[in-house]
Enzyme design. Structure first.
Site, mmCIF file in Angstrom:
data_model
loop_
_atom_site.group_PDB
_atom_site.id
_atom_site.type_symbol
_atom_site.label_atom_id
_atom_site.label_comp_id
_atom_site.label_asym_id
_atom_site.label_seq_id
_atom_site.Cartn_x
_atom_site.Cartn_y
_atom_site.Cartn_z
ATOM 1 C CB CYS A 112 -2.261 1.837 3.574
ATOM 2 S SG CYS A 112 -1.756 0.545 2.158
ATOM 3 C CB CYS A 114 -3.072 -3.470 2.807
ATOM 4 S SG CYS A 114 -2.323 -2.792 3.956
ATOM 5 C CB CYS A 122 -2.077 -0.580 -1.190
ATOM 6 S SG CYS A 122 -0.860 -1.943 -0.044
ATOM 7 C CE LYS A 187 4.813 -0.423 2.590
ATOM 8 N NZ LYS A 187 3.341 -0.109 2.743
ATOM 9 N NE ARG A 197 2.480 -8.102 3.558
ATOM 10 C CZ ARG A 197 3.267 -8.246 2.592
ATOM 11 N NH1 ARG A 197 3.432 -9.540 2.089
ATOM 12 N NH2 ARG A 197 3.718 -7.307 1.678
ATOM 13 N NE ARG A 209 0.116 -5.244 -0.119
ATOM 14 C CZ ARG A 209 -0.227 -5.674 1.169
ATOM 15 N NH1 ARG A 209 0.816 -5.793 1.964
ATOM 16 N NH2 ARG A 209 -1.228 -6.079 1.585
ATOM 17 C CD GLU A 225 8.494 6.004 -6.313
ATOM 18 O OE1 GLU A 225 7.810 7.033 -5.989
ATOM 19 O OE2 GLU A 225 8.069 5.184 -6.887
ATOM 20 C CE LYS A 240 6.744 -0.673 6.176
ATOM 21 N NZ LYS A 240 5.382 -0.784 6.147
ATOM 22 C CB SER A 266 6.920 -6.629 11.488
ATOM 23 O OG SER A 266 6.870 -7.077 10.243
#
Length: 315
Positions: A112, A114, A122, A187, A197, A209, A225, A240, A266
């Site tokens: 990615c 980011c 991204c 995602k 982050r 995003r 997707e 995710k 996270s």
């Protein structure tokens, strides 16, 4: 039915789902800007590593039966185009090379922009909007740099349309047909990424995003997707986050006969750890949470609990 739950030995024999260390992946952060490992305030017990401390850490992970890691890098320099992301001597590229030469673990590298852009998005931003197709050209460069470093699995997470096809074409065109693509297929634009982050230093400098990550209200969109990524050449697909999206994991497993990963993110980790620390939940909640992801249908679980779970199994 109670006869089949009469004691621990019987329960163990008949257990339908167990936590399998071969199918757990530990996220690992490497930061070029620090001199020693640093505990993340939002992820208690999880560290971001300097390039030097990372070397010792990966060896320790392997000793504790961790079989797979997912690498994220924080570079020394950032710019609007994320050029350090495909530097052959970049932070992730060096981390891949060291791990492959020093361990027998499976090395997965997140792909990615980011972490590498000064704006935190991204992809390449033009006129305040992320340019999808221009970004794909950068993704191809990153993929080739990872492959040259010896990566086993590339995990594109930027959610650009066509990213899997672009990466597959680049890899195959340069003789890297055996590099696996684990696509972040569904995602979601989730509220659960905050602690990550901090670790990856990837908070967007403006906007959000939501134009390229998925609306958390949708489920059939996720299947579309996943279907697109399979057709583009993904070897493994992913959902995710995980715990808030067990229905998506279950539906994806039912519809597609594909290896399926789920990212126990996270925010999920921090919620559970905070509740345990404050005495609201017991420590076995970790096992219950991760087991639920496997039970929903995931073949692979990426989790910040991986190291602790496997240490516990050894003790």
């Amino acid at each position: 039915m109670r006869r089949l739950r009469i004691n621990e030995s019987i329960r163990d024999m008949l257990r339908e789902n167990t936590i399998n260390g071969d199918r757990l992946v530990m996220p690992v952060f490497v930061d070029e800007n620090i001199k020693s490992k640093k505990e993340l305030s939002a992820l208690p017990g999880i560290y971001t590593h300097s390039p030097e401390s990372y070397m010792d850490y990966v060896m320790d992970l392997e000793k504790n039966r961790v079989r797979s890691i997912l690498l994220f890098g924080v570079p020394e320099t950032k710019d609007s185009k994320g050029t350090s992301s495909y530097d052959r001597n970049g932070v992730v590229q060096k981390a891949i090379d060291y791990a492959k030469s020093s361990t027998r673990m499976n090395i997965v590298a997140d792909l990615c922009l980011c972490e590498y852009t000064d704006h935190g998005h991204c992809g390449l931003v033009e006129g305040g909007y992320v340019n999808n197709d221009r970004t794909l050209e950068i993704y191809q460069k990153i993929a080739l740099s990872y492959a040259e470093a010896g990566v086993d699995i590339i995990a594109p997470s930027g959610m650009m349309d066509g990213q899997v096809r672009a990466i597959r074409e680049a890899l195959d065109g340069e003789g890297f047909e055996n590099v696996i693509i684990m696509a972040y297929s569904s995602k979601y634009s989730s509220n659960l990424y905050g602690p990550f982050r901090e670790a990856a230093q990837s908070t967007p400098g403006f906007g959000d995003r939501k134009s390229y990550q998925m609306d958390y209200s949708n489920s059939m969109e996720a299947m579309r997707e996943i279907d697109l990524d399979i057709k583009e050449g993904a070897d493994i697909v992913m959902v995710k986050p995980a715990l808030f999206y067990l229905d998506i994991i279950s539906k994806a497993k039912e519809l597609y006969n594909m290896p399926l990963a789920a990212y126990n993110v996270s925010g999920e980790y921090t919620m559970i750890m905070s509740a345990i620390k404050n005495g609201y939940l017991g420590k076995d909640t970790i096992n219950e949470a991760v087991t639920s992801i496997f039970r929903a249908g995931a073949d692979i679980v990426i989790s910040y609990f991986t190291e602790a779970l496997l240490r516990e199994k050894m003790s």
